[in-house]
Design a protein around this motif. Structure first.
Motif: not given
Length: 320
Positions: A3, A10, A50, A54, A242, A246
């Protein structure tokens, strides 16, 4: 997961989901395509989840040895745009000066939750204030054990607030704390997942997540034991999306989502400040709400890009 490499696209995906959630005109038709679009739009609130995930994930890698430098860096990253947005609301007469001060200090977030202007920003700032202390615990304890203990403490606090506090507006943030903590927990495994494992996990989580959100976070939202607990139910959906993103963005470069990711904070602010206002004006002159949305989205994109370039040029260097 990788990530750290795919963060930007994202974040762009998350920003797009939030814009669709707030502005996209949902059709009432019951055909398959309309039903799928309606589900995606009406569960677009997970774009915020999200973002939170993150934020927690990336916070794990933060340099927090100098607490005040860390907080200063984070404050200057997000608050100038927040202040600018509040000033715009003062000028348009939508916020009083007192209300603005309460908003900037996060007090309005506690009192009004999602009704507070750009509530997401003071919520994230509160999290940043606590990150250095949590990371110190991470160094002393097993990551998974710390997560379990943290969740137990969270559950006790939430149940106490549910039973003894009269106002549960802040739950729009507090019910996102688990996804933030999960982000910080999973960050330890950065770069350790095979693509095939990510895709399999993403598929399983998406199936489970879609089922749960359809039942408890779509038309009817779960409030069992804790108000707004449907955000917890949506976690498999959030992680599934996610992980899938990714895996995809790790193999395929997306200029569109990468560009949206760069201006994600600006998009979030401007769609909240101007989105409904511009949509109300545009819909009077165009034939069709979808066309109006496209025009509004275009305007918000331009404004966000201009603000992003302006901020980038004037942003002072900050010591890390």
């Amino acid at each position: 997961m990788e990530l750290k490499k795919t963060k930007q696209p994202i974040m762009g995906l998350a920003a797009l989901l939030i814009i669709f959630f707030h502005l996209f005109p949902v059709s009432r038709s019951n055909d398959v395509v309309s039903s799928v679009i309606r589900y995606i739009v009406m569960t677009g609130y997970i774009g915020v989840d999200i973002f939170f995930f993150m934020t927690g994930y990336m916070a794990y890698f933060s340099k927090t040895d100098n607490y005040f430098q860390y907080v200063k860096r984070k404050f200057l990253n997000i608050y100038p745009l927040f202040i600018f947005s509040c000033v715009l609301f003062i000028i348009t007469g939508k916020l009083s000066i007192i209300k603005t001060l309460l908003t900037l200090l996060g007090i309005d977030l506690i009192m009004n939750g999602g009704g507070s202007l750009l509530w997401f920003i003071p919520a994230i700032m509160i999290f940043y204030l606590l990150v250095p202390f949590y990371l110190k615990l991470v160094k002393k304890m097993n990551n998974i054990q710390l997560f379990i203990i943290s969740m137990a403490v969270w559950a006790v606090i939430m149940l106490a607030l549910e039973n003894f506090a009269g106002n549960h507006s802040i739950n729009i943030f507090l019910c996102r704390v688990p996804i933030i903590l999960l982000g910080m927990t999973l960050a330890k495994y950065e770069g350790k997942w095979e693509v095939s494992h990510k895709l399999i996990s993403a598929l399983i989580l998406l199936v489970v997540g879609v089922f749960l959100t359809l039942k408890f976070g779509y038309m009817v939202k779960l409030n069992f034991l804790i108000s707004d607990i449907f955000y917890i139910v949506a976690i498999p959906y959030v992680i599934g999306i996610t992980l899938f993103a990714d895996a995809i963005f790790g193999k395929i470069k997306s200029y569109l989502f990468n560009s949206l990711g760069k201006i994600s904070l600006e998009l979030y602010c401007f769609q909240m400040v101007f989105g409904s206002l511009i949509f109300g004006k545009v819909i009077r002159y165009v034939n069709g709400s979808v066309l109006a949305f496209i025009i509004v989205f275009g305007v918000i994109l331009v404004l966000s890009y201009l603000m992003y370039t302006g901020r980038k040029r004037t942003k002072p260097p900050i010591a890390h």
